[in-house]
Design a protein around this motif. Structure first.
Motif, PDB file in Angstrom:
ATOM      1  N   MET A   1       0.843  -1.215   0.000  1.00 40.67           N
ATOM      2  CA  MET A   1       0.000   0.000   0.000  1.00 40.67           C
ATOM      3  C   MET A   1       0.868   1.251   0.000  1.00 40.67           C
ATOM      4  SD  MET A   1      -2.661   1.573  -0.279  1.00 40.67           S
ATOM      5  CE  MET A   1      -4.302   1.754   0.290  1.00 40.67           C
ATOM      6  N   LEU A   2       1.980   1.235   0.770  1.00 42.18           N
ATOM      7  CA  LEU A   2       2.878   2.397   0.791  1.00 42.18           C
ATOM      8  C   LEU A   2       3.473   2.639  -0.595  1.00 42.18           C
ATOM      9  CD1 LEU A   2       4.663   1.798   4.207  1.00 42.18           C
ATOM     10  CD2 LEU A   2       3.045   3.649   3.670  1.00 42.18           C
ATOM     11  N   ALA A   3       3.808   1.551  -1.292  1.00 36.88           N
ATOM     12  CA  ALA A   3       4.367   1.688  -2.650  1.00 36.88           C
ATOM     13  C   ALA A   3       3.316   2.261  -3.603  1.00 36.88           C
ATOM     14  CB  ALA A   3       4.877   0.343  -3.148  1.00 36.88           C
ATOM     15  N   ARG A   4       2.077   1.745  -3.520  1.00 37.41           N
ATOM     16  CA  ARG A   4       1.002   2.253  -4.387  1.00 37.41           C
ATOM     17  C   ARG A   4       0.716   3.723  -4.087  1.00 37.41           C
ATOM     18  NH1 ARG A   4      -3.745  -1.691  -3.333  1.00 37.41           N
ATOM     19  NH2 ARG A   4      -4.820  -0.241  -4.692  1.00 37.41           N
ATOM     20  N   MET A   5       0.701   4.079  -2.801  1.00 35.54           N
ATOM     21  CA  MET A   5       0.442   5.480  -2.444  1.00 35.54           C
ATOM     22  C   MET A   5       1.606   6.362  -2.871  1.00 35.54           C
ATOM     23  SD  MET A   5      -1.923   7.392  -1.308  1.00 35.54           S
ATOM     24  CE  MET A   5      -3.068   6.322  -0.462  1.00 35.54           C
ATOM     25  N   GLY A   6       2.818   5.858  -2.743  1.00 35.96           N
ATOM     26  CA  GLY A   6       3.981   6.628  -3.193  1.00 35.96           C
ATOM     27  C   GLY A   6       3.933   6.901  -4.688  1.00 35.96           C
ATOM     28  N   ALA A   7       3.513   5.884  -5.465  1.00 36.71           N
ATOM     29  CA  ALA A   7       3.396   6.070  -6.916  1.00 36.71           C
ATOM     30  C   ALA A   7       2.309   7.097  -7.245  1.00 36.71           C
ATOM     31  CB  ALA A   7       3.093   4.733  -7.587  1.00 36.71           C
ATOM     32  N   PHE A   8       1.193   7.030  -6.520  1.00 35.34           N
ATOM     33  CA  PHE A   8       0.110   8.002  -6.750  1.00 35.34           C
ATOM     34  C   PHE A   8       0.580   9.407  -6.377  1.00 35.34           C
ATOM     35  CE2 PHE A   8      -3.872  10.096  -5.148  1.00 35.34           C
ATOM     36  CZ  PHE A   8      -4.460  10.264  -6.395  1.00 35.34           C
ATOM     37  N   ASN A   9       1.259   9.527  -5.237  1.00 32.04           N
ATOM     38  CA  ASN A   9       1.766  10.846  -4.826  1.00 32.04           C
ATOM     39  C   ASN A   9       2.763  11.394  -5.851  1.00 32.04           C
ATOM     40  OD1 ASN A   9       0.224  11.007  -2.494  1.00 32.04           O
ATOM     41  ND2 ASN A   9       1.821  10.113  -1.206  1.00 32.04           N
ATOM     42  N   GLU A  10       3.562  10.518  -6.432  1.00 31.25           N
ATOM     43  CA  GLU A  10       4.518  10.957  -7.452  1.00 31.25           C
ATOM     44  C   GLU A  10       3.780  11.533  -8.669  1.00 31.25           C
ATOM     45  OE1 GLU A  10       7.314   7.960  -8.535  1.00 31.25           O
ATOM     46  OE2 GLU A  10       8.523   9.339  -9.729  1.00 31.25           O
ATOM     47  N   GLU A  11       2.698  10.874  -9.067  1.00 28.68           N
ATOM     48  CA  GLU A  11       1.887  11.414 -10.168  1.00 28.68           C
ATOM     49  C   GLU A  11       1.335  12.790  -9.815  1.00 28.68           C
ATOM     50  OE1 GLU A  11      -1.121   8.994 -12.185  1.00 28.68           O
ATOM     51  OE2 GLU A  11      -0.301   7.285 -11.100  1.00 28.68           O
ATOM     52  N   LEU A  12       0.842  12.925  -8.583  1.00 31.21           N
ATOM     53  CA  LEU A  12       0.277  14.215  -8.142  1.00 31.21           C
ATOM     54  C   LEU A  12       1.340  15.313  -8.166  1.00 31.21           C
ATOM     55  CD1 LEU A  12      -1.804  12.946  -5.083  1.00 31.21           C
ATOM     56  CD2 LEU A  12      -2.767  13.878  -7.201  1.00 31.21           C
ATOM     57  N   VAL A  13       2.523  14.995  -7.663  1.00 34.70           N
ATOM     58  CA  VAL A  13       3.608  15.979  -7.617  1.00 34.70           C
ATOM     59  C   VAL A  13       4.049  16.346  -9.031  1.00 34.70           C
ATOM     60  CG1 VAL A  13       6.016  16.332  -6.941  1.00 34.70           C
ATOM     61  CG2 VAL A  13       4.389  15.336  -5.311  1.00 34.70           C
TER      62      VAL A  13
ATOM     63  N   ALA B   1       2.372  16.295 -11.696  1.00 37.08           N
ATOM     64  CA  ALA B   1       1.328  17.074 -12.364  1.00 37.08           C
ATOM     65  C   ALA B   1       1.153  18.460 -11.740  1.00 37.08           C
ATOM     66  CB  ALA B   1       0.006  16.317 -12.299  1.00 37.08           C
ATOM     67  N   GLY B   2       1.894  18.757 -10.670  1.00 35.84           N
ATOM     68  CA  GLY B   2       1.765  20.050 -10.004  1.00 35.84           C
ATOM     69  C   GLY B   2       0.504  20.164  -9.175  1.00 35.84           C
ATOM     70  N   VAL B   3      -0.071  19.043  -8.794  1.00 37.58           N
ATOM     71  CA  VAL B   3      -1.328  19.039  -8.027  1.00 37.58           C
ATOM     72  C   VAL B   3      -1.069  19.034  -6.520  1.00 37.58           C
ATOM     73  CG1 VAL B   3      -3.361  17.633  -7.485  1.00 37.58           C
ATOM     74  CG2 VAL B   3      -2.664  17.968  -9.876  1.00 37.58           C
ATOM     75  N   MET B   4      -0.165  18.206  -6.065  1.00 34.98           N
ATOM     76  CA  MET B   4       0.032  18.014  -4.618  1.00 34.98           C
ATOM     77  C   MET B   4       0.907  19.105  -4.022  1.00 34.98           C
ATOM     78  SD  MET B   4       1.354  14.581  -2.706  1.00 34.98           S
ATOM     79  CE  MET B   4       1.905  14.629  -1.015  1.00 34.98           C
ATOM     80  N   LEU B   5       0.366  19.831  -3.044  1.00 32.35           N
ATOM     81  CA  LEU B   5       1.119  20.861  -2.340  1.00 32.35           C
ATOM     82  C   LEU B   5       1.633  20.349  -1.001  1.00 32.35           C
ATOM     83  CD1 LEU B   5      -1.259  23.907  -2.945  1.00 32.35           C
ATOM     84  CD2 LEU B   5       0.730  23.199  -4.306  1.00 32.35           C
ATOM     85  N   ALA B   6       0.868  19.439  -0.388  1.00 30.74           N
ATOM     86  CA  ALA B   6       1.250  18.870   0.908  1.00 30.74           C
ATOM     87  C   ALA B   6       0.426  17.622   1.139  1.00 30.74           C
ATOM     88  CB  ALA B   6       1.006  19.874   2.037  1.00 30.74           C
TER      89      ALA B   6
END
Length: 137
Positions: free
Chosen positions: A23-35, A37-42
């Protein structure tokens, strides 16, 4: 516009069960996509409410109540702050999140103009200075 994405707690998260490596790996991959794409700020996960406290303010007094708290469905297990063009875009991104069983809430972050005339130029200047100070670290 900014949105806070609030991941609700579960019995497991309140029991202190940590996510699996998968789950941590899947969430890390999703967070990487967000970052990327310039979507994730925190964003961060939160430990169980057993390690937290609530502070209530009433009639000039404060009361501190130590966790854990019983209403799991009302608790938060994690959050993101996203910069997107619309609520629909936030929902579209959230649909891609790697959750198998979760409830997540999307709330728009208030901006200066949302506070109207009560947010005076002096107060806006103070807010701008504080945000600049935070950005400098």
């Amino acid at each position: 516009m900014r949105f806070m994405i609030i991941v609700k707690a579960t019995r497991e998260s309140e029991a202190g069960v940590m996510p699996t490596r998968e789950m941590l790996a899947r969430m890390g991959a999703f967070n990487e996509e967000l970052v990327n794409a310039g979507v994730m700020l925190a964003g961060d996960g939160l430990l169980s409410s057993a390690k937290g406290a609530r502070v209530k303010f009433a009639n000039g007094k404060t009361t501190v109540i130590d966790g854990p708290f019983t209403e799991t469905k009302e608790l938060v297990a994690g959050f993101w702050i996203w910069q997107v063009k619309s609520r629909d875009e936030a929902i579209a991104w959230l649909r891609r999140a790697p959750f198998d069983d979760a409830e997540v809430e999307i709330r728009q972050v208030a901006e200066a103009e949302d506070f109207g005339d009560e947010f005076t130029p002096d107060l806006r200047e103070q807010e701008d200075q504080l945000r600049a100070q935070i950005a400098r670290g």
